[in-house]
Write an enzyme that holds these catalytic residues in place. Structure first.
Site, PDB file in Angstrom:
ATOM      1  N   ARG A  44      60.697  83.695  46.097  1.00 27.16           N
ATOM      2  CA  ARG A  44      60.825  83.764  47.553  1.00 27.16           C
ATOM      3  C   ARG A  44      62.198  83.300  48.032  1.00 27.16           C
ATOM      4  O   ARG A  44      62.845  83.946  48.862  1.00 27.16           O
ATOM      5  CB  ARG A  44      59.714  82.920  48.197  1.00 27.16           C
ATOM      6  CG  ARG A  44      59.650  83.042  49.711  1.00 27.16           C
ATOM      7  CD  ARG A  44      58.518  82.185  50.264  1.00 27.16           C
ATOM      8  NE  ARG A  44      58.457  82.272  51.721  1.00 27.16           N
ATOM      9  CZ  ARG A  44      57.757  83.152  52.391  1.00 27.16           C
ATOM     10  NH1 ARG A  44      57.057  84.056  51.734  1.00 27.16           N
ATOM     11  NH2 ARG A  44      57.748  83.167  53.708  1.00 27.16           N
ATOM     12  N   LEU A  84      58.133 104.006  44.501  1.00 27.12           N
ATOM     13  CA  LEU A  84      58.279 102.907  45.457  1.00 27.12           C
ATOM     14  C   LEU A  84      58.934 103.343  46.766  1.00 27.12           C
ATOM     15  O   LEU A  84      59.000 102.560  47.706  1.00 27.12           O
ATOM     16  CB  LEU A  84      59.088 101.764  44.831  1.00 27.12           C
ATOM     17  CG  LEU A  84      58.332 100.874  43.840  1.00 27.12           C
ATOM     18  CD1 LEU A  84      59.240  99.779  43.307  1.00 27.12           C
ATOM     19  CD2 LEU A  84      57.109 100.253  44.496  1.00 27.12           C
ATOM     20  N   GLY A  85      59.445 104.570  46.816  1.00 29.33           N
ATOM     21  CA  GLY A  85      60.010 105.068  48.073  1.00 29.33           C
ATOM     22  C   GLY A  85      61.505 104.880  48.215  1.00 29.33           C
ATOM     23  O   GLY A  85      62.006 104.700  49.335  1.00 29.33           O
ATOM     24  N   LYS A  86      62.224 104.946  47.104  1.00 31.05           N
ATOM     25  CA  LYS A  86      63.688 104.787  47.168  1.00 31.05           C
ATOM     26  C   LYS A  86      64.329 105.886  48.002  1.00 31.05           C
ATOM     27  O   LYS A  86      65.187 105.617  48.858  1.00 31.05           O
ATOM     28  CB  LYS A  86      64.276 104.790  45.747  1.00 31.05           C
ATOM     29  CG  LYS A  86      63.807 103.655  44.862  1.00 31.05           C
ATOM     30  CD  LYS A  86      64.501 103.668  43.524  1.00 31.05           C
ATOM     31  CE  LYS A  86      64.194 104.916  42.716  1.00 31.05           C
ATOM     32  NZ  LYS A  86      62.763 105.007  42.321  1.00 31.05           N
ATOM     33  N   ASP A 103      69.133 109.903  42.787  1.00 34.84           N
ATOM     34  CA  ASP A 103      68.511 110.105  41.482  1.00 34.84           C
ATOM     35  C   ASP A 103      69.434 109.700  40.332  1.00 34.84           C
ATOM     36  O   ASP A 103      69.110 108.815  39.556  1.00 34.84           O
ATOM     37  CB  ASP A 103      68.041 111.548  41.304  1.00 34.84           C
ATOM     38  CG  ASP A 103      67.158 111.697  40.078  1.00 34.84           C
ATOM     39  OD1 ASP A 103      66.271 110.840  39.891  1.00 34.84           O
ATOM     40  OD2 ASP A 103      67.359 112.644  39.299  1.00 34.84           O
ATOM     41  N   HIS A 144      69.931 105.319  37.391  1.00 32.53           N
ATOM     42  CA  HIS A 144      68.924 105.949  38.258  1.00 32.53           C
ATOM     43  C   HIS A 144      68.779 105.146  39.545  1.00 32.53           C
ATOM     44  O   HIS A 144      68.649 103.922  39.524  1.00 32.53           O
ATOM     45  CB  HIS A 144      67.579 106.012  37.536  1.00 32.53           C
ATOM     46  CG  HIS A 144      66.481 106.592  38.367  1.00 32.53           C
ATOM     47  ND1 HIS A 144      66.468 107.914  38.760  1.00 32.53           N
ATOM     48  CD2 HIS A 144      65.368 106.032  38.900  1.00 32.53           C
ATOM     49  CE1 HIS A 144      65.388 108.143  39.482  1.00 32.53           C
ATOM     50  NE2 HIS A 144      64.706 107.013  39.582  1.00 32.53           N
ATOM     51  N   GLU A 199      66.195 114.096  47.229  1.00 34.79           N
ATOM     52  CA  GLU A 199      64.834 114.579  46.982  1.00 34.79           C
ATOM     53  C   GLU A 199      63.828 113.609  47.588  1.00 34.79           C
ATOM     54  O   GLU A 199      63.854 112.411  47.282  1.00 34.79           O
ATOM     55  CB  GLU A 199      64.574 114.719  45.480  1.00 34.79           C
ATOM     56  CG  GLU A 199      63.179 115.243  45.176  1.00 34.79           C
ATOM     57  CD  GLU A 199      62.808 115.123  43.712  1.00 34.79           C
ATOM     58  OE1 GLU A 199      61.713 115.587  43.353  1.00 34.79           O
ATOM     59  OE2 GLU A 199      63.593 114.548  42.939  1.00 34.79           O
TER      60      GLU A 199
END
Length: 323
Positions: free
Chosen positions: A250, A165-167, A185, A146, A210
């Protein structure tokens, strides 16, 4: 190698056009398949197809001009014995290549034993190369993952992360910046070699992206032919994580990897937060990965410089005390 469901009929259907195959005998053997034990022990497609070889009768037998010439020089008794031994062990099928006509007695024996016999004008070497590549592809380990798979600066990059999360939005922004979409997707990955994993889009989702609020976008129609790719080798995984993810490091001293079909793929983690330009960060991660592949590690170089500076400072302090 795993070849479940692979039959003479399926191989013929998939390769008839490319190899100009004609089915001349043994039509009743359409369901014939590789011997299960033989296929399991095969280490590569090279074990499954080759020139006529009585020592390895279970593989696909290809007869070119040299093999047919040799066969025709044999006396009737030797022909009958050798072909009888070969046919008895039920090879998946035989291919007469180089535009040669199948010997009548061989064609008759294939008909009686329901052994598929194909002919082709293509050279025997080309037939073997083509079938080996074909068998490698259909038997290769595969997995569906995915995420959004993109071509960024010529590198296959898989963007992963939990839902919301805005992929896809990040993928859309990267496409608008000139990069290419492979799949959204669901991405089908196939391991085709020791260090080679290829990613493709399932046919149902081809060219589609999408985006929440916009629905399905046809990237090829909106951005043009150059905005999509058929396939790419995966080289980098970008993992999107939330700002409050306690595991985020980090400055990771050790490279991070994600196991894909048994092959470690370099991975970077990027925190998602308001005001962060994720597209620029992903591009920078790709450029940095390209440098790493060329042997340039910025973090290691910095650590070496820091270590050298500390050593020089220690030496300077020691000399000062001596004075």
């Amino acid at each position: 190698m795993e070849l479940t469901g692979v039959t003479s009929q399926s191989i013929f259907d998939d390769n008839a056009a490319d190899l100009k195959l004609s089915w001349v005998a043994g039509l009743e053997g359409a369901d014939r398949a590789f011997d299960v034990e033989f296929a399991r022990e095969a280490t590569s497609a090279a074990d499954l197809v080759g020139h006529l070889n009585l020592i390895h009768p279970n593989r696909i037998q290809v007869l070119g001009k040299p093999e047919i010439t040799y066969y025709q020089r044999l006396d009737d008794e030797t022909r009958k014995r050798q072909m009888g031994e070969l046919i008895l062990l039920e090879p998946p099928f035989l291919v007469i290549a180089d535009g040669m006509e199948p010997p009548p007695d061989l064609e008759l024996r294939c008909t009686r034993s329901s052994t598929p016999l194909f002919t082709t004008p293509v050279s025997s070497a080309a037939v073997i190369d083509h079938l080996r590549l074909y068998l490698s592809r259909i038997s290769a380990p595969r997995v569906t993952m995915h995420g959004v798979f993109l071509d960024i600066l010529g590198m296959g990059v898989l963007i992963m992360g939990e839902s919301g999360l805005g992929k896809s939005e990040l993928g859309l922004e990267l496409i608008s910046r000139g990069h290419g979409l492979v799949a959204d997707d669901a991405v089908d990955f196939v391991r085709l070699g020791p260090d080679f994993i290829e990613g493709r889009c399932p046919p149902l989702l081809q060219n589609l992206l999408e985006v929440r609020g916009l629905g399905l976008l046809d990237i090829k129609t909106i951005f043009g032919e150059t905005a999509v790719r058929r396939k790419m080798k995966i080289k980098l995984v970008v993992q999107l994580v939330r700002r409050n993810d306690g595991e985020f490091e980090r400055l990771p001293l050790d490279s991070q990897y994600l196991d894909v079909l048994g092959l470690p793929i370099h991975m970077v983690k990027i925190q998602v937060a308001a005001g962060r330009n994720l597209a620029v960060l992903v591009e920078a991660a790709v450029r940095n990965t390209i440098l790493r592949l060329r042997g340039i590690d910025t973090l290691r170089d910095f650590m070496d410089r820091q270590r050298a500076a500390m050593q020089a400072d220690a030496v300077s302090r020691g000399q000062g005390r001596l004075l």
